[in-house]
Design an enzyme around this catalytic site. Sequence first.
Site, PDB file in Angstrom:
ATOM      1  N   ASP A   1      -6.389   0.134  -9.519  1.00 48.87           N
ATOM      2  CA  ASP A   1      -5.924  -0.130  -8.171  1.00 48.87           C
ATOM      3  C   ASP A   1      -5.691   1.159  -7.262  1.00 48.87           C
ATOM      4  O   ASP A   1      -6.023   2.132  -7.868  1.00 48.87           O
ATOM      5  CB  ASP A   1      -4.169  -0.699  -8.331  1.00 48.87           C
ATOM      6  CG  ASP A   1      -4.578  -2.069  -8.225  1.00 48.87           C
ATOM      7  OD1 ASP A   1      -5.467  -2.897  -7.969  1.00 48.87           O
ATOM      8  OD2 ASP A   1      -3.227  -2.734  -8.374  1.00 48.87           O
TER       9      ASP A   1
ATOM     10  N   LYS B   1      -6.354  -2.456  -2.959  1.00 46.05           N
ATOM     11  CA  LYS B   1      -5.967  -2.913  -1.805  1.00 46.05           C
ATOM     12  C   LYS B   1      -4.801  -2.024  -1.074  1.00 46.05           C
ATOM     13  O   LYS B   1      -4.143  -1.621  -1.973  1.00 46.05           O
ATOM     14  CB  LYS B   1      -5.285  -4.316  -2.039  1.00 46.05           C
ATOM     15  CG  LYS B   1      -6.076  -5.449  -2.634  1.00 46.05           C
ATOM     16  CD  LYS B   1      -5.289  -6.708  -2.775  1.00 46.05           C
ATOM     17  CE  LYS B   1      -4.613  -6.568  -3.976  1.00 46.05           C
ATOM     18  NZ  LYS B   1      -4.091  -8.164  -4.359  1.00 46.05           N
TER      19      LYS B   1
ATOM     20  N   MET C   1       8.195  -0.940  -1.003  1.00 40.79           N
ATOM     21  CA  MET C   1       7.391  -1.603   0.485  1.00 40.79           C
ATOM     22  C   MET C   1       8.418  -1.768   1.659  1.00 40.79           C
ATOM     23  O   MET C   1       8.031  -2.729   2.373  1.00 40.79           O
ATOM     24  CB  MET C   1       6.670  -2.894  -0.048  1.00 40.79           C
ATOM     25  CG  MET C   1       5.937  -2.953  -1.107  1.00 40.79           C
ATOM     26  SD  MET C   1       4.992  -4.274  -1.767  1.00 40.79           S
ATOM     27  CE  MET C   1       6.069  -4.482  -3.254  1.00 40.79           C
TER      28      MET C   1
END
Lengths: 265, 265
Positions: free
Chosen positions: A36, A58, A171
Site C-alpha cells: 500500500d 490507494k 483520517m
Amino acid sequence: MKKSLLSLVGAGPGDPDLLTLKALKCLERADVVLYDALVSERVLALIPASTLKVYVGKRCGQHSLNQEAINELIISYSKRFPHVARLKGGDPFIFGRGQEEINYAKKHGLYTEVIPGISSAIGLPTHYGIPLTKRGIHRSFWVLTATDQRHQLGKDLDYAAQSSATLVILMGTRKLPFIVEKLLSHRDPYCAIALVQNGSLPSEKVIIGQLQDILELAAEHQFSSPGIIIIGEGVKDYAAISYEVIRTERPLNTPLSMIRQPMAS
Amino acid sequence: MKKSLLSLVGAGPGDPDLLTLKALKCLERADVVLYDALVSERVLALIPASTLKVYVGKRCGQHSLNQEAINELIISYSKRFPHVARLKGGDPFIFGRGQEEINYAKKHGLYTEVIPGISSAIGLPTHYGIPLTKRGIHRSFWVLTATDQRHQLGKDLDYAAQSSATLVILMGTRKLPFIVEKLLSHRDPYCAIALVQNGSLPSEKVIIGQLQDILELAAEHQFSSPGIIIIGEGVKDYAAISYEVIRTERPLNTPLSMIRQPMAS
C-alpha cells in the site's frame, strides 16, 4: 496443484524496527509482496531484492486500484507463486479492508494467515510517550474515523465526546475544524490535543495544543493530512519523553503548547 | 557519572514472534530486565542467559510488589547498570502504569525510551481474524476495562453499549454477567461476542457465541480470567481464518457458536 498461501501482514507505523519478527520472517520468505501507499520506503527496503514487489496503493481522493482489482491481483499472483504477501500499513485489520481480501482469497481456495502490526492509532501515541489510558482520568480509549462513507461526521463522535475515553481519530485531519467544534460542546477548551504527521519517520511532525488553540497551531505549522489526532490528558505527558521539542514563540495560556519538527540537517 | 537508560518495552500478547524488532534488540542489549506476570515464558526465553532477570509481577488480587516498590527497584538497578529494561505484557502504555515509571525515572535523571508492543486488545482480534472495524457496520472500536478503581462497572460502558463501536473489554471476564446484562439493554441478543484466554499461546482458548448464550458457553467450557472480551460483527469472521474449531454439540440458534481449545497431544 498445491494451494498457495496469502499472508496479510501489518507493516506498523513506518519505522522498520517496529515490524514484528513474524512480519519480517514472512517478508523474507514471500515470493511476491503487494503493498500500500501507507507502507514506508524503509519497510520496503527490508524485502529481498529478488522478491517481486507490486504497488497497489490507494491515496485519499485518487484511487489507483479499487478493492476488487486488488482482490483479483492476489488471486492472479497466487496462481503463479506459492506465497503471496499483502503488506498494509499499521495493523491489517484496522480501518483497512483486510478482511475482504482474506474472505476473497479463502473463497478461491487459498490458505490464509493474518500477521498483526503495530497500529498507528495505538503505537504512535506510545512511541511519543502519550499514554492512552490514565488511572482515574481516562479508563478507556476509542479509536475512530472522523467521517462515514458519505463523508459526514459519524454519530459515534457524539458519544465519544461525552465519554471519558482518550480519543484517537484517524483520517480526520482535513475535518479538524468540525471535530474540534463537536468536542468543544462536551469537553473543556483546555483539553489537550496532539496532531501527528509521518509518525515514527524522520519527517515526523507533532503539534501539541489545546482544543481552544489547535486550529491556529495547525495552520501556523502547516499541518497536513494524513495524520492522527489524539485527545486526552495523556497528551500532556508527551514532554515527559526525552525528545527535543520546539516551543512556539507565541504566548499561550499554559506551557503545554509546543511543536516538534524535523531538525534542520 | 553517566546517566543510565530506562527502556519501557512492550512484550506483545505472548507469542515471541509478535515482539517488534526494536523490542528484541533492546532485550538483547539490556543489562537487567524487570518483567511482569503477563510476559510469557517464551518471550523471556529470548533474553540472553547472562542478563539479570527480575520478576516484579502483580497478579489480580495478589500484589507481589506495589508500584512504588517497582519504581524504586528501577532506580536502584539503574545505579548499578547502564541499561535497565522494563518489560510489560502487550503495549506498555495501555492499561499499564508505564507512564508513572517513566515519570519517576526521569525525575531521577535517567534517559528514557518507550518501545511499543502489540497490545492484546488490538493484536489478538487480528491474530484470530476478527476485524475491529467493518465497513458500514462498525466504524470505530473502543477498548475499555470493565471496572473502575472502586471495582464498579464504569460509566463509559453505557456509552459504549449505545455506540456502534466494536468493543474490546480487558480485565472483564470475572464481571461477564454484568457486562452482558448492560450490553443487552442496548444491543441485540444475537450480537456476536468472543472470549479469548491465553491468546496466541499454545494454551489458548477462544469461545465464540452471542450475547444470549455466552454465559452458558463460558461456564460449560470453564473460561477463566485473565482474558479479553470482543463484541461486534467482526467476531463472525473468526471462522474465516484457517483455524481448527470444535463446534459445540449443543444445538444453537445459529451456526455461529463454536469453541477452539488446545488439541489433545
